[in-house]
Design an enzyme around this catalytic site. Sequence first.
Site, PDB file in Angstrom:
ATOM      1  CG  ASP A 191      -2.077   0.774   0.846  1.00 59.64           C
ATOM      2  OD1 ASP A 191      -3.254   0.515   1.595  1.00 59.64           O
ATOM      3  OD2 ASP A 191      -2.158   1.813   0.196  1.00 59.64           O
TER       4      ASP A 191
HETATM    5  C1  GLC Z   1      -4.035   4.403  -0.276  1.00 59.79           C
HETATM    6  C2  GLC Z   1      -5.111   3.235   0.137  1.00 59.79           C
HETATM    7  C3  GLC Z   1      -5.164   2.414  -0.950  1.00 59.79           C
HETATM    8  C4  GLC Z   1      -5.077   2.797  -2.543  1.00 59.79           C
HETATM    9  C5  GLC Z   1      -3.573   3.378  -2.462  1.00 59.79           C
HETATM   10  C6  GLC Z   1      -3.306   4.119  -3.860  1.00 59.79           C
HETATM   11  O1  GLC Z   1      -3.363   4.739   0.757  1.00 59.79           O
HETATM   12  O2  GLC Z   1      -4.939   2.454   1.310  1.00 59.79           O
HETATM   13  O3  GLC Z   1      -6.535   1.381  -0.805  1.00 59.79           O
HETATM   14  O4  GLC Z   1      -5.310   1.852  -3.316  1.00 59.79           O
HETATM   15  O5  GLC Z   1      -3.144   4.109  -1.189  1.00 59.79           O
HETATM   16  O6  GLC Z   1      -4.176   5.271  -3.800  1.00 59.79           O
END
Ligand code: GLC
Length: 736
Positions: A280
């Site tokens: 993430d």
């Molecule tokens: C965010 C979220 C995740 C998302 C990623 C890209 O922090 O936790 O769900 O897909 O970053 O935006």
Amino acid sequence: MKKYLLLFFAFSSLFAQKKTIDQRVDSVLALMNLDEKVGQLVQYTGGFDTGTRTASPKQGQIELIRSGKLGSLLNIFGAQQTRKVQKIAVEESRLKIPMLFGLDVIHGFRTTFPVPIAEASSWDPKLVEKSARMQAIEASSAGIHWTFNPMVDIARDPRWGRIVEGSGEDPFLGSVMAASRVKGYQGDDLAAANSIAACAKHFAAYGAAEGGRDYNTVELTERTLREVYLRPFKSALDAGAATFMVSFNEIGGVPSSANPFLLKKILRDEWKFDGFVVSDWNSIGELVPHGIAKDLKEAARLGINTGVDIDMEANAYHRHLADLVNENKVSIRDLDESVRRVLKIKFRLGLFDDPYKYCSADREKKTIRNEEMIKATREAAKRSAVLLKNENHLLPLKKDLKRIAVIGPLANSKVDPLGPWNQQGDSADVVTVVEGIKNKINGKAEIIYSKGCTIDGKSKNGFNDAVAAAEKSEIVILCLGESLTMSGEARSRASLDLPGVQNELAELLQKTGKPIIAVLMNGRPLTINYLAENIPAILETWFLGNESGNAIADILFGDYNPSGKLPVTFPKSVGQVPLYYNHKNTGRPNNPAHQMYTTSYTDFTNAPLYPFGFGLSYTTFEYSNLSLSKNKISKEESIIASIDVKNTGDLEGEEIVQLYIRDLVGSVTRPVKELKDFKKIYLKPGELKHLEFVISPDKLKFYDINMNFTVEPGDFKLFIGTNSVDLKEAAFSVLE
Ligand code: GLC
């Protein structure tokens, strides 16, 4: 000479077709140097210009792409923009490896569909698959190859803002929805130009954060992890999910971004997952504040060695991976495995064969928010609403009304129906409730709109105007709830009450004596006790996207009979949380007759405001003749449960018939009931349908005292009904 060249290319392309993807991956891998291998494991975000609502590569990223040191970007979209960036990768870099463009297409790219918890309320797998398919068609036309969705986190705590992004509290419903979304995004052929790679996230148990506080600690037994939180991920994987994303949280001291149990034992050894895992946002970097890596280099080592293939935005792999390999702290074999998994998805998407297949400006123009998209989002919206109350059949409204008051902070909001994570959703495209009702009655009645108050402000200055609007009208449609910024990521709330002075507004309007229909827009269950006790009709709409107002008007005026059911329990108080239907019995089960010395509160009830699976219709359904094909079976046998469901009202409607099972005695304690199947049926007035459910042994399995996934002999109860409380009951036994 030319003839021989043509022959050579003909043969080599024929040979290329004969080569498997694995062989093609290996042939590319063999050409890559260390920097280029690391580059395939690096992902950065493009820069988003809020003015033009477009994104482009940031300073330095173009150079990284040109030198093969950056393999994936997120937040870059648009046929032309992605073509421009892809051109650099496939025409100017040494090995011409195509870029991968990822984006959070959570409930739509530009056409905004209902938020995921709303679509889960439809309990309609085909509808949810269709919705994801339409989202993929639109997003792929804008150059997107990969969505960071479905979010399949089970959530039992409505304080957690991301409950809006998932499918609620139940692992069975969550598993059905996870598979539907993966199939919708990826279609029948991942290489098709309108298919995008799915990403099951956030692996794992992100929704179990203590206190409902986003990113917080998770403490779970392996049994609960496997039986509740991992099931939708396995369902997504079985449906073919191409990628997974790890979660920010730790589980029992081990952050998911460096969790061998999750990423090696479960995902690779047990489930044989062969896609890739992306971190993430900066979750590799967060291993340092988690306190299991002393610095970013150590974090990079832990991440790659545990099996996180791509580093999103931590800059950890870009800065340290090559050194770690040269220092023998990361094996080139492991590194190659990660690169292979990434290249394989790029091959499966067809990007090596045609890197520009997603970059057609003409297709984009014809696809974005076309009529088909708008029709699909309105259909999804209608089916995602849940009728919570309808005293004296106040709904559906008659179309001969002359004066309708539409009141409340969400009555004419252009922004909030988009919901969180609305990507390129545009408030200008939103049909508000006021607009939807105007469209519906088409000038035959007067609409009096009054905002009454803001969503979370303290001012009551608008109350008088609202009362005046109500007094002039025959009926009041009162639109209350949360703003779209009160749920989603980093949006946990300690209170579940209606924000601001909305309850006071409802009380004041109630005093006018006018019939009131409350329309809720919210991203989580709310403790709407006042409304539930005093307002005759309540429609839960969550956030329904672009066609919100039209879909709500379709329902209010009876052009669609609401069929949704809650995918999550509504508590009466935040003090009851976590409150979920498939709880354990405990040694002192709650007994309202005598609360003392049972699992209860001295000052409050255990009962929910609305139970899991609850939802009303404009018609009524009668359940009868529940019967089982057998009452005693062996561990290998199946049982057929049958029931008759009749539409006993005078309107056509759909009913979601739910089947639950309870294992009365096990080698470990078992939930008081678990959803094991459901069927959504359509019945004309007076029509009766005979339904049959097959209960196969796998529906009785659980992790026993020794963590074996098995059926144990003993007595079971089987329930079928219209929600998790109003149920017909039968019994059967599994013999030794
Ligand atoms: C965010 C979220 C995740 C998302 C990623 C890209 O922090 O936790 O769900 O897909 O970053 O935006």
